[in-house]
Design a protein around this motif. Sequence first.
Motif, PDB file in Angstrom:
ATOM      1  N   LEU A 224       0.846  -1.196   0.000  1.00  0.00           N
ATOM      2  CA  LEU A 224       0.000   0.000   0.000  1.00  0.00           C
ATOM      3  C   LEU A 224       0.876   1.238   0.000  1.00  0.00           C
ATOM      4  CD1 LEU A 224      -1.252   0.876   3.542  1.00  0.00           C
ATOM      5  CD2 LEU A 224       0.040  -1.227   3.175  1.00  0.00           C
ATOM      6  N   ALA A 225       0.260   2.374  -0.247  1.00  0.00           N
ATOM      7  CA  ALA A 225       0.978   3.646  -0.180  1.00  0.00           C
ATOM      8  C   ALA A 225       1.211   4.028   1.271  1.00  0.00           C
ATOM      9  CB  ALA A 225       0.178   4.737  -0.888  1.00  0.00           C
ATOM     10  N   ASP A 226       2.360   4.644   1.549  1.00  0.00           N
ATOM     11  CA  ASP A 226       2.623   5.037   2.938  1.00  0.00           C
ATOM     12  C   ASP A 226       1.684   6.142   3.406  1.00  0.00           C
ATOM     13  OD1 ASP A 226       3.729   7.121   1.459  1.00  0.00           O
ATOM     14  OD2 ASP A 226       5.770   6.868   2.214  1.00  0.00           O
ATOM     15  N   THR A 227       1.009   6.806   2.469  1.00  0.00           N
ATOM     16  CA  THR A 227       0.011   7.818   2.824  1.00  0.00           C
ATOM     17  C   THR A 227      -1.400   7.236   2.877  1.00  0.00           C
ATOM     18  OG1 THR A 227      -0.154   8.410   0.476  1.00  0.00           O
ATOM     19  CG2 THR A 227       1.350   9.717   1.836  1.00  0.00           C
ATOM     20  N   GLY A 228      -1.532   5.951   2.566  1.00  0.00           N
ATOM     21  CA  GLY A 228      -2.842   5.323   2.517  1.00  0.00           C
ATOM     22  C   GLY A 228      -3.301   4.830   3.877  1.00  0.00           C
ATOM     23  N   PHE A 229      -4.548   4.350   3.921  1.00  0.00           N
ATOM     24  CA  PHE A 229      -5.120   3.889   5.188  1.00  0.00           C
ATOM     25  C   PHE A 229      -4.645   2.489   5.533  1.00  0.00           C
ATOM     26  CE2 PHE A 229      -8.277   1.420   7.511  1.00  0.00           C
ATOM     27  CZ  PHE A 229      -8.373   2.181   8.670  1.00  0.00           C
ATOM     28  N   TRP A 230      -4.269   2.331   6.782  1.00  0.00           N
ATOM     29  CA  TRP A 230      -4.010   1.025   7.374  1.00  0.00           C
ATOM     30  C   TRP A 230      -4.351   1.134   8.854  1.00  0.00           C
ATOM     31  CZ3 TRP A 230      -3.364  -3.598   5.312  1.00  0.00           C
ATOM     32  CH2 TRP A 230      -2.896  -4.649   6.096  1.00  0.00           C
TER      33      TRP A 230
END
Length: 410
Positions: A224-230
């Motif tokens: 995933l993108a490091d700016t995305g939701f997790w």
Amino acid sequence: MAESKELELDVTNIAHGGISVARHDGRVIFVSDAIPGERVLARITEDSKKSFWRAETVKVIEPSEHRQMHVWSSASVARAPENRAGGAEFGHIELSHQRELKRQVVVDSLQRFAKLDSPIADDVIVEALPGADDGTGWRTRVRLHVDASGRPGPYAARSHKVIAVTELPLATELVQEAAPLDAKFVGEEHVDIVQAATGGARLIVGDQKPSTITEVVGDREFRLADTGFWQVHTHAAQTLTTAVQEAIAPALFDTKAHNLDLYGGVGLLAAAVADRFGSGTKITSVESDATATGFASRNLAEWIGADAATGRVERWIAQLAATANAHDRARLRAATIVLDPPRSGAGKQVVQAIGGLQPAQIVYVACDPVALARDIGLFAERGYDLTALRAFDLFPHTHHVEAVATLTRR
């Protein structure tokens, strides 16, 4: 009434949002930084509402037996309310009692907004996750806001004032080490510190271009993108994976049905379903963020029946209902739908659309008990009963609580 008005108040119970409740001359007052059972000196901060006021605890006169020294000194009641860091509004409450208060909010929400009075509601508990005994050190993602001088810090509770801090006790050790609390970021609005499962912690300054990170759940990797939701808690993704797998009634699950994962992000819960029921599972993950959908497609690639679609859930599912033929509708009626909506909940439009498709069962992952209860009430009007509910303390020392509900067609 002047905003500096102070009152001695007896705090009686907890309300949604982490605010306690008191009364004065018959008027409800919502009081921050207090615990039910306490007597506090509180400053009125908002009296414009005829039905209720808001107040901040200035001094604890008679403390609760559950009060402890705040886990974050920057948020302590010893500070002036306007200088208390936000983000740990339950940090002054002993951890097990935090969970009891959260349980009360979940049950009260179900009773008031879902009109539900059943053993399922009465028996709910808020389950702890693995981690430190004092409930600190779990946050893998922290956003620091930047003031006009370039100084980073959290916002003060209930305001946009940036507070300078020297520690972030809810964060993991790696995030705390990487947090640039003494640096200057003039011209930026915020700085994020992100710790992925691999590669350590990193800084994301402002709106810099995202890069790809890898998270791990069990033996499975998610890109995933490091700016995305997790999920923020170190053990949250695994906890929710297991909870969703266990929430699905196997007797009602059809691997060949048109199973759905709504608000699917990068495919975490779709993968949970497919792992539980095997490689032949058919499931579509729906997410409005095209970047997340792209990652979901790759994260779900090993399951030939899994795919990812980009679209706003309310529009996507309405289009599905409008174009489904008889065969599609039969597959949808046999389906299991998992949804993990934002804090505001799925809402009437999405609930109506799902209800119209008449899936066999629905697994609802919720981060807001009032939104969940409201939607459970809407589903009940469309023939769905709450058959199971679990709650998890994914956010210790905050008022937030996660729930996983199973709804079954009558």
